[in-house]
Design an enzyme around this catalytic site. Sequence first.
Site: not given
Length: 423
Positions: A275, A347, A350, A389
Amino acid sequence: MLDRKLIRKDPEHVREGIKKRGVDFDLDSFLDRDDRMRALIQESESLKHERNVVSQEVSRLKKENKDIDEICRRMKETVNRIKEIDGELKELSAELDEYALTIPNIPHDSVPYGTCPDHNVEVRRWGEIKEFPEQPLPHWEIGEKLGILDLAAASTLSGSGFILLKNDGALLSRALINFMLDLHTRQGYEELSIPYMVTRDCMVGTGQLPKLVDDMYLCERDDLFLIPTAEVPVTNIHRGELIEGGVLPIKYTAFSPCFRREAGSYGQDTRGLIRVHQFDKVEMVKFTKPEASYDELESLASDAAAVLEELEIPYRMIELCSMDLSFSAAKCYDLETYAPGVERWLEVSSISNFEDFQARRANIRFRRDRNEKPEYVHTLNGSGVALPRLIATILEFNQTPTGKVRIPKALVPYMGGKEYIEA
């Protein structure tokens, strides 16, 4: 924003949708103001009609040399009342616009009800999660050992929550961007190179403002926002436009850095690449006819998943529950990859259908035929995909006992023929 006609016609449906999202919104206050505004509009129209009739009567009486003092007195009262109503209508309209911008989208009927991420539903999995003979290293240790990641230098430059990739790390980032853009253009998306700063109107159009203003980076002198995602400028390309229905669906893809303040205090998420405040991402955006948008959502999810399949990375697709949806989304899927070093699903994409929620805010419409009434398009977007990520997963999933990291075959041509990253 939601259709005001829908709110008036079926307020219970709207209340139920807001309740499913766990949002506290005073819909009654909105409806009271809306009722008041419509009553004032009706009164104003009646008074204006009366004024026009009386004006004609005054003209007739003048010609007949009759007394018009009493009529003129009543006319003055009418004109003053019209001015009062116009002032109140202006205030009410501004209040309703402000209210409307804070109402979230209504979840699609197919969205599972849930109160937290634990209630999200796994739709499918692809690939096998490999077993390691020993505990695999987390990506930040791999990156530091290979000399491709320098978080300490990034912190010195910009503070916590920023990344510095070096050598083959920087090459890997560039390779992923080029690979994804090439893949998406083969899938039929038009590639764009976009501005990384946008106006306040653009941020309102896609739903970041006013709700998420504290998460955004604002350049106050110019009143321009650093984009949190390429979705913002790409969607706003057609802001205020009337699109001919024959060209739909429109499909765009774009690379951009993304800037978000949200990376504050997330415990273990603050370490490594999980993050961060600034990250690179390739985005896909679609404009579709309403009846096609949910088929296009499934297609968009497949296009994003193709990135991970080409890279031979196992993933799972999650359908978000009602309370985990973003402010603007009616339905959303997340793609998550498993990072064995941190032992977590991450994740990386999205994929959302906003239906006509963004289109109403940005006034993006289409016309099926010249003689037909304009309608609002449906907008969709999906990450194709976010890099930090994904890089973390590649480093952890492809680490070898010798300390090298295997490059996915699809990336080898983009890495100058390199098959491994090594110290």
